[in-house]
Design a protein around this motif. Structure first.
Motif, PDB file in Angstrom:
ATOM      1  N   LYS A 277      -6.631  -7.837   3.664  1.00 56.02           N
ATOM      2  CA  LYS A 277      -4.681  -8.142   3.204  1.00 56.02           C
ATOM      3  C   LYS A 277      -4.565  -8.568   1.558  1.00 56.02           C
ATOM      4  O   LYS A 277      -5.373  -9.978   1.801  1.00 56.02           O
ATOM      5  CB  LYS A 277      -3.953  -8.664   3.963  1.00 56.02           C
ATOM      6  N   ILE A 278      -3.803  -8.360   1.109  1.00 51.17           N
ATOM      7  CA  ILE A 278      -3.627  -9.100  -0.736  1.00 51.17           C
ATOM      8  C   ILE A 278      -2.364  -8.520  -0.349  1.00 51.17           C
ATOM      9  O   ILE A 278      -1.050  -8.340   0.042  1.00 51.17           O
ATOM     10  CB  ILE A 278      -4.257  -8.446  -1.299  1.00 51.17           C
ATOM     11  N   ARG A 279      -2.074  -9.956  -1.118  1.00 52.86           N
ATOM     12  CA  ARG A 279      -0.778  -9.669  -2.030  1.00 52.86           C
ATOM     13  C   ARG A 279      -0.146  -9.265  -2.797  1.00 52.86           C
ATOM     14  O   ARG A 279      -0.930  -9.014  -3.953  1.00 52.86           O
ATOM     15  CB  ARG A 279       0.316 -11.351  -1.804  1.00 52.86           C
ATOM     16  N   GLY A 280       0.701  -8.393  -3.121  1.00 54.95           N
ATOM     17  CA  GLY A 280       0.546  -7.165  -3.846  1.00 54.95           C
ATOM     18  C   GLY A 280       1.808  -6.291  -4.046  1.00 54.95           C
ATOM     19  O   GLY A 280       3.110  -6.553  -3.493  1.00 54.95           O
ATOM     20  N   ARG A 281       1.142  -5.178  -5.329  1.00 57.94           N
ATOM     21  CA  ARG A 281       2.450  -4.441  -5.518  1.00 57.94           C
ATOM     22  C   ARG A 281       1.942  -3.145  -5.081  1.00 57.94           C
ATOM     23  O   ARG A 281       0.801  -2.910  -5.357  1.00 57.94           O
ATOM     24  CB  ARG A 281       2.914  -4.728  -6.333  1.00 57.94           C
ATOM     25  N   GLN A 282       2.670  -2.295  -4.819  1.00 62.07           N
ATOM     26  CA  GLN A 282       2.142  -0.661  -4.043  1.00 62.07           C
ATOM     27  C   GLN A 282       2.811   0.175  -5.582  1.00 62.07           C
ATOM     28  O   GLN A 282       4.453   0.563  -5.684  1.00 62.07           O
ATOM     29  CB  GLN A 282       2.658   0.338  -2.870  1.00 62.07           C
ATOM     30  N   TYR A 283       2.423   0.762  -6.163  1.00 59.26           N
ATOM     31  CA  TYR A 283       2.481   1.810  -7.365  1.00 59.26           C
ATOM     32  C   TYR A 283       1.678   3.332  -7.009  1.00 59.26           C
ATOM     33  O   TYR A 283       0.520   2.853  -6.024  1.00 59.26           O
ATOM     34  CB  TYR A 283       1.605   1.357  -8.716  1.00 59.26           C
ATOM     35  N   PRO A 284       1.918   4.600  -7.494  1.00 61.08           N
ATOM     36  CA  PRO A 284       1.687   5.741  -6.795  1.00 61.08           C
ATOM     37  C   PRO A 284       0.167   5.406  -7.887  1.00 61.08           C
ATOM     38  O   PRO A 284      -0.090   6.585  -7.564  1.00 61.08           O
ATOM     39  CB  PRO A 284       2.272   6.415  -7.996  1.00 61.08           C
ATOM     40  N   TRP A 285      -0.275   4.756  -8.816  1.00 60.94           N
ATOM     41  CA  TRP A 285      -1.119   4.897  -9.298  1.00 60.94           C
ATOM     42  C   TRP A 285      -2.515   3.630  -9.271  1.00 60.94           C
ATOM     43  O   TRP A 285      -3.714   3.844  -8.923  1.00 60.94           O
ATOM     44  CB  TRP A 285      -1.436   4.576 -11.182  1.00 60.94           C
ATOM     45  N   GLY A 286      -1.773   2.674  -7.476  1.00 58.69           N
ATOM     46  CA  GLY A 286      -2.633   1.871  -7.787  1.00 58.69           C
ATOM     47  C   GLY A 286      -2.280   0.661  -7.297  1.00 58.69           C
ATOM     48  O   GLY A 286      -0.726   0.629  -7.149  1.00 58.69           O
ATOM     49  N   VAL A 287      -2.405  -0.510  -6.723  1.00 54.33           N
ATOM     50  CA  VAL A 287      -1.615  -1.584  -6.349  1.00 54.33           C
ATOM     51  C   VAL A 287      -2.053  -3.123  -7.370  1.00 54.33           C
ATOM     52  O   VAL A 287      -3.458  -3.170  -8.219  1.00 54.33           O
ATOM     53  CB  VAL A 287      -2.804  -2.290  -4.957  1.00 54.33           C
ATOM     54  N   ILE A 288      -1.060  -3.792  -7.717  1.00 57.60           N
ATOM     55  CA  ILE A 288      -1.578  -4.809  -8.416  1.00 57.60           C
ATOM     56  C   ILE A 288      -1.759  -6.113  -7.600  1.00 57.60           C
ATOM     57  O   ILE A 288      -0.607  -6.526  -6.306  1.00 57.60           O
ATOM     58  CB  ILE A 288      -0.075  -4.711  -9.175  1.00 57.60           C
ATOM     59  N   ASP A 289      -2.601  -6.467  -7.571  1.00 57.32           N
ATOM     60  CA  ASP A 289      -3.429  -7.716  -6.370  1.00 57.32           C
ATOM     61  C   ASP A 289      -2.663  -9.390  -7.490  1.00 57.32           C
ATOM     62  O   ASP A 289      -3.463  -9.585  -8.711  1.00 57.32           O
ATOM     63  CB  ASP A 289      -4.581  -7.864  -6.388  1.00 57.32           C
ATOM     64  N   VAL A 290      -1.754  -9.508  -6.785  1.00 55.08           N
ATOM     65  CA  VAL A 290      -0.785 -10.976  -8.096  1.00 55.08           C
ATOM     66  C   VAL A 290      -2.042 -12.186  -8.451  1.00 55.08           C
ATOM     67  O   VAL A 290      -1.664 -13.127  -8.433  1.00 55.08           O
ATOM     68  CB  VAL A 290       0.624 -11.311  -7.315  1.00 55.08           C
ATOM     69  N   GLU A 291      -2.426 -12.255  -6.847  1.00 54.10           N
ATOM     70  CA  GLU A 291      -3.329 -13.092  -7.536  1.00 54.10           C
ATOM     71  C   GLU A 291      -5.073 -13.209  -7.441  1.00 54.10           C
ATOM     72  O   GLU A 291      -6.094 -13.520  -7.640  1.00 54.10           O
ATOM     73  CB  GLU A 291      -3.948 -13.808  -5.275  1.00 54.10           C
TER      74      GLU A 291
END
Length: 367
Positions: free
Chosen positions: A254-268
């Motif tokens: 589990k990470i804190r991030g943002r889900q996009y159609p092309w992938g995931v951004i991990d803010v940390e």
């Protein structure tokens, strides 16, 4: 005798005969500070929709705006800048932090943004004035410090640099608060685009003479790991960030991030954005931000405040002094006039005496 020796050993240190005990002072300060707790006030400024609230919630793992509503477009047209302060008590490993976040909804959202920064400048000055009066009062033990210790200014990544409003605002505040420029929505730019934007922002900030917060230089006795960390933080400024309070599961983690159609951004993840660097800068230099606020920005305000306070007294003293001088001149002139009258009277009397004496001599001679 044995009992006395044993009781003495409880307070002494037989293994170090030269030990006095003042080396324990840092521990005393630490216990007192932890018991009292810490306070920190930060301000976030920027246009709506740049992720200010999300970033603050991500930084401190809390929800400062549970009931926030997004205004309609018709309300934004004539919207004025508001000042909203939210305070929350945070505790981590026994250390308490009283965090106050000052938000500025409405900044840069209206059609005419002329002087939209004036309420913000006035609020900062009001906190300085309140602290100045409390510091000058009788009850100085329980002063609540609401001065702004740090200001995150969010820059729109789509602007290709600083806009006139950005320049004007930062030049108005850089002498009053520790200014930290932040590039918002870092996930909307590629790595190359972000590097070019950062370089341009650094150039424009220098050209306009804007003084942003600079990390202090490391001491020579600091360890190499900390020196390298500070070096990387300095190179990353201005920080390009994106925030998220949602947890996403990626590869069983589990990470804190943002889900996009092309992938995931991990803010940390430091390879995705500078969020972790911004948080590290804030946490490792929170005391320096506090010291800079008190020793530099507040002292500048205090000096100007005392100068303004002393100016009317100086003018009144100069007027009183001028009146005193004119009164003295008048008295001297009166004394001079009286002295001249007495001299004239004396001369007339001498002339009369001389005239009477000569007439008496003439009468005696005729006899």
């Amino acid at each position: 005798m044995l009992q006395k020796m044993s009781s003495r050993s409880e307070f002494g240190n037989p293994e170090a005969p030269g030990y006095v005990g003042f080396a324990n002072l840092p521990n005393q300060v630490h216990r007192k500070s932890v018991k009292k707790g810490f306070g920190f006030t930060m301000m976030v400024v920027g246009e709506s929709g740049l992720g200010k609230s999300t970033l603050v919630n991500s930084l401190f793992l809390t929800d400062l705006y549970p009931e926030r509503q997004v205004p309609a477009a018709s309300d934004v047209i004539k919207r004025t800048v508001k000042i909203e302060a939210s305070t929350v008590e945070i505790e981590e490993r026994g250390v308490k932090l009283r965090l106050t976040v000052v938000d500025t909804p409405g900044f840069g959202d209206a059609i005419d943004n002329t002087n939209c920064f004036e309420p913000i400048v006035q609020y900062i000055d009001d906190q300085f004035e309140k602290y100045f009066k409390d510091e000058s009062g009788l009850n100085r033990r329980n002063i609540v410090d609401n001065r702004i210790h740090c200001c995150f200014y969010f820059i729109n990544p789509a602007g290709h640099g600083l806009k006139p409003l950005d320049v004007q605002f930062m030049k108005m505040l850089h002498n009053k608060v520790n200014l930290v420029p932040v590039v918002a929505k870092a996930d909307t730019l590629t790595k190359a685009e972000m590097d070019r934007l950062k370089a341009r922002l650094r150039t424009e900030i220098g050209e306009h003479g804007i003084r942003v917060y600079q990390l202090p230089d490391c001491d020579t006795d600091e360890d190499e790991e900390y020196k390298e960390q500070v070096k990387q933080l300095k190179a990353a400024m201005p920080f390009a960030v994106c925030g998220s309070s949602q947890q996403i599961e990626v590869a069983g983690k589990k990470i804190r991030g943002r889900q996009y159609p092309w992938g995931v951004i991990d803010v940390e993840n430091p390879n995705h954005c500078d969020f972790i660097k911004l948080r590290t800068m804030l946490m490792t230099h929170m005391q320096d931000l506090d010291d800079m606020t008190h020793d530099s920005h507040y002292e500048n305000y205090r000096s100007e405040r005392l100068a303004r306070q002393a100016a009317p007294k100086a003018r009144a003293a100069s007027v009183t002094g001028a009146d005193d001088v004119s009164e003295k001149d008048r008295m001297i002139q009166e004394k001079d006039a009286e002295l001249r009258r007495m001299q004239d009277m004396l001369q007339r009397m001498q002339a009369q005496i001389a005239q009477s004496s000569s007439s008496s001599l003439q009468s005696v001679g005729s006899q």
